[in-house]
Design an enzyme around this catalytic site. Structure first.
Site, PDB file in Angstrom:
ATOM      1  N   ARG A  49      38.420  46.352   6.276  1.00  0.00           N
ATOM      2  CA  ARG A  49      37.931  46.998   7.507  1.00  0.00           C
ATOM      3  C   ARG A  49      39.113  47.519   8.308  1.00  0.00           C
ATOM      4  O   ARG A  49      40.163  46.889   8.365  1.00  0.00           O
ATOM      5  CB  ARG A  49      37.149  45.996   8.350  1.00  0.00           C
ATOM      6  CG  ARG A  49      36.796  46.542   9.741  1.00  0.00           C
ATOM      7  CD  ARG A  49      35.541  45.972  10.307  1.00  0.00           C
ATOM      8  NE  ARG A  49      35.266  46.486  11.646  1.00  0.00           N
ATOM      9  CZ  ARG A  49      34.638  47.634  11.899  1.00  0.00           C
ATOM     10  NH1 ARG A  49      34.208  48.391  10.912  1.00  0.00           N
ATOM     11  NH2 ARG A  49      34.433  48.041  13.135  1.00  0.00           N
ATOM     12  N   SER A  52      39.302  49.021  15.434  1.00  0.00           N
ATOM     13  CA  SER A  52      40.045  49.437  16.632  1.00  0.00           C
ATOM     14  C   SER A  52      39.859  48.400  17.726  1.00  0.00           C
ATOM     15  O   SER A  52      38.756  47.895  17.933  1.00  0.00           O
ATOM     16  CB  SER A  52      39.530  50.776  17.140  1.00  0.00           C
ATOM     17  OG  SER A  52      39.597  51.736  16.115  1.00  0.00           O
ATOM     18  N   GLU A  53      40.918  48.156  18.456  1.00  0.00           N
ATOM     19  CA  GLU A  53      40.903  47.117  19.488  1.00  0.00           C
ATOM     20  C   GLU A  53      39.781  47.330  20.504  1.00  0.00           C
ATOM     21  O   GLU A  53      39.561  48.449  20.992  1.00  0.00           O
ATOM     22  CB  GLU A  53      42.241  47.127  20.242  1.00  0.00           C
ATOM     23  CG  GLU A  53      42.293  46.126  21.368  1.00  0.00           C
ATOM     24  CD  GLU A  53      43.691  46.045  22.004  1.00  0.00           C
ATOM     25  OE1 GLU A  53      44.506  46.961  21.809  1.00  0.00           O
ATOM     26  OE2 GLU A  53      43.935  45.045  22.692  1.00  0.00           O
ATOM     27  N   GLY A  93      39.412  51.304  23.426  1.00  0.00           N
ATOM     28  CA  GLY A  93      38.533  52.315  24.043  1.00  0.00           C
ATOM     29  C   GLY A  93      38.540  53.651  23.318  1.00  0.00           C
ATOM     30  O   GLY A  93      38.540  54.691  23.952  1.00  0.00           O
ATOM     31  N   ASP A 126      36.361  60.825  21.122  1.00  0.00           N
ATOM     32  CA  ASP A 126      37.094  59.861  20.293  1.00  0.00           C
ATOM     33  C   ASP A 126      38.532  60.358  20.126  1.00  0.00           C
ATOM     34  O   ASP A 126      38.756  61.393  19.509  1.00  0.00           O
ATOM     35  CB  ASP A 126      36.393  59.736  18.927  1.00  0.00           C
ATOM     36  CG  ASP A 126      36.904  58.550  18.122  1.00  0.00           C
ATOM     37  OD1 ASP A 126      38.022  58.078  18.382  1.00  0.00           O
ATOM     38  OD2 ASP A 126      36.170  58.110  17.214  1.00  0.00           O
ATOM     39  N   ARG A 128      41.100  58.611  18.755  1.00  0.00           N
ATOM     40  CA  ARG A 128      41.887  57.774  17.847  1.00  0.00           C
ATOM     41  C   ARG A 128      42.646  58.558  16.793  1.00  0.00           C
ATOM     42  O   ARG A 128      42.201  59.607  16.351  1.00  0.00           O
ATOM     43  CB  ARG A 128      40.967  56.759  17.150  1.00  0.00           C
ATOM     44  CG  ARG A 128      40.596  55.624  18.048  1.00  0.00           C
ATOM     45  CD  ARG A 128      39.600  54.716  17.405  1.00  0.00           C
ATOM     46  NE  ARG A 128      38.275  55.313  17.335  1.00  0.00           N
ATOM     47  CZ  ARG A 128      37.218  54.704  16.823  1.00  0.00           C
ATOM     48  NH1 ARG A 128      37.335  53.502  16.309  1.00  0.00           N
ATOM     49  NH2 ARG A 128      36.052  55.305  16.824  1.00  0.00           N
TER      50      ARG A 128
HETATM   51  N1  LIG Z   1      35.760  55.037  25.464  1.00  0.00           N
HETATM   52  C1  LIG Z   1      34.943  54.071  25.083  1.00  0.00           C
HETATM   53  N2  LIG Z   1      35.316  53.282  24.054  1.00  0.00           N
HETATM   54  C2  LIG Z   1      34.469  52.312  23.675  1.00  0.00           C
HETATM   55  C3  LIG Z   1      33.223  52.083  24.290  1.00  0.00           C
HETATM   56  N3  LIG Z   1      32.633  51.031  23.693  1.00  0.00           N
HETATM   57  C4  LIG Z   1      33.479  50.629  22.711  1.00  0.00           C
HETATM   58  N4  LIG Z   1      34.584  51.382  22.696  1.00  0.00           N
HETATM   59  C5  LIG Z   1      35.729  51.371  21.782  1.00  0.00           C
HETATM   60  O1  LIG Z   1      35.280  51.883  20.558  1.00  0.00           O
HETATM   61  C6  LIG Z   1      36.100  51.398  19.501  1.00  0.00           C
HETATM   62  C7  LIG Z   1      35.210  50.894  18.374  1.00  0.00           C
HETATM   63  O2  LIG Z   1      35.994  50.759  17.255  1.00  0.00           O
HETATM   64  P1  LIG Z   1      35.522  50.266  15.832  1.00  0.00           P
HETATM   65  O3  LIG Z   1      34.548  49.146  15.949  1.00  0.00           O
HETATM   66  O4  LIG Z   1      36.751  50.058  15.023  1.00  0.00           O
HETATM   67  O5  LIG Z   1      34.868  51.529  15.173  1.00  0.00           O
HETATM   68  P2  LIG Z   1      33.660  52.455  15.244  1.00  0.00           P
HETATM   69  O6  LIG Z   1      34.154  53.837  15.456  1.00  0.00           O
HETATM   70  O7  LIG Z   1      32.633  51.956  16.193  1.00  0.00           O
HETATM   71  O8  LIG Z   1      33.099  52.445  13.756  1.00  0.00           O
HETATM   72  P3  LIG Z   1      32.595  51.237  12.854  1.00  0.00           P
HETATM   73  O9  LIG Z   1      33.621  51.067  11.797  1.00  0.00           O
HETATM   74  O10 LIG Z   1      31.307  51.678  12.304  1.00  0.00           O
HETATM   75  O11 LIG Z   1      32.473  50.041  13.747  1.00  0.00           O
HETATM   76  C8  LIG Z   1      37.004  50.339  20.123  1.00  0.00           C
HETATM   77  O12 LIG Z   1      38.285  50.898  20.347  1.00  0.00           O
HETATM   78  C9  LIG Z   1      36.303  50.034  21.452  1.00  0.00           C
HETATM   79  O13 LIG Z   1      37.200  49.612  22.460  1.00  0.00           O
HETATM   80  C10 LIG Z   1      32.852  52.953  25.370  1.00  0.00           C
HETATM   81  O14 LIG Z   1      31.781  52.851  25.939  1.00  0.00           O
HETATM   82  N5  LIG Z   1      33.747  53.919  25.721  1.00  0.00           N
END
Ligand SMILES: Nc1nc2c(ncn2[C@@H]2O[C@H](COP(=O)(O)OP(=O)(O)OP(=O)(O)O)[C@@H](O)[C@H]2O)c(=O)[nH]1
Ligand SMILES: [Zn+2]
Length: 202
Positions: A49, A52-53, A93, A126, A128
């Protein structure tokens, strides 16, 4: 990207003992972590996996998102398999940082969805980058992966840096009444691949 491997230690967890490898981005000083479990065989597709933080979800038990649940589920699956990896990338985030995420949450509390909130703050949905993945995976000996994710951008990012994604394994866990609309927005606006039952089963 230039990233420096720093050191490796044991990381005992409720699911088993991982090895923890520390890295530092040369240009920014940003610190990232790779976890491995068992012996990595470079000839095989390795279960893993890219995470992201999310301080709020991963460490503070937040139910606003699914991050903490995905992290735990991925670590458990890797330990059960006896071999695997997890990259913990410090791009809080979706790359806007913790304080901006709290600003975005404030806007969401007032009715915006997760993408609208980012845009109102002047960010893309996004932000990232994934160019640290290739040197980190090279260091831990991973060349082909079975990737646990619902996010097609991660699969493309892996392929872009020359890592073969042999299989995408869905990771749909942690739905609750506080994150239902967040998960829906991921699916409708960010292209995440979520099966419908994820929204319907309570
Ligand atoms: N800007 C923002 N970031 C968020 C929010 N909620 C969660 N995040 C961020 O979204 C990111 C989620 O990362 P991951 O779980 O690695 O990946 P993902 O893109 O959701 O994809 P998956 O691999 O399917 O989980 C993290 O960096 C969280 O801090 C939000 O409401 N706003
Ligand atoms: Zn989260």
């Amino acid at each position: 990207m230039s990233i420096k491997y720093i050191a490796t230690s044991k990381l005992p967890t409720p699911w088993g003992v991982f090895d923890m490898h520390g890295f530092e981005e040369t240009a920014t000083g940003k610190e990232h972590v790779a976890l491995t479990f068992g012996q990595i065989d470079s000839n095989q597709a390795i279960l893993g996996r890219i995470h992201s933080e999310c301080l709020t979800g991963d460490a503070l038990f937040s139910l606003r998102c699914d991050c903490g649940f995905q992290l735990q589920s991925a670590m458990q699956s890797i330990a059960e398999k006896g071999q695997g990896f997890l990259l913990y990338l410090r791009q809080e985030g979706r790359g806007i940082g913790l304080l901006n995420k709290i600003r975005a949450y404030e806007l969401q509390d007032a009715g915006a969805n997760t993408v609208e909130a980012n845009v109102r703050l002047g960010f893309e949905a996004d932000m990232r980058k994934y160019d640290m993945i290739a040197p980190m995976l090279k260091q831990i000996g991973v060349e082909k992966v079975n990737l646990m994710t619902n996010n097609p951008r991660k699969v493309m990012a892996m392929q872009d840096v020359g890592i073969e994604v042999v299989e995408r394994i869905p990771l749909q866990v942690g739905k609750n009444r506080y994150n239902e609309s967040y998960l829906k927005t991921k699916s409708t606006e960010l292209g995440h691949m979520m099966s419908e039952h994820h929204f319907n089963d309570e």
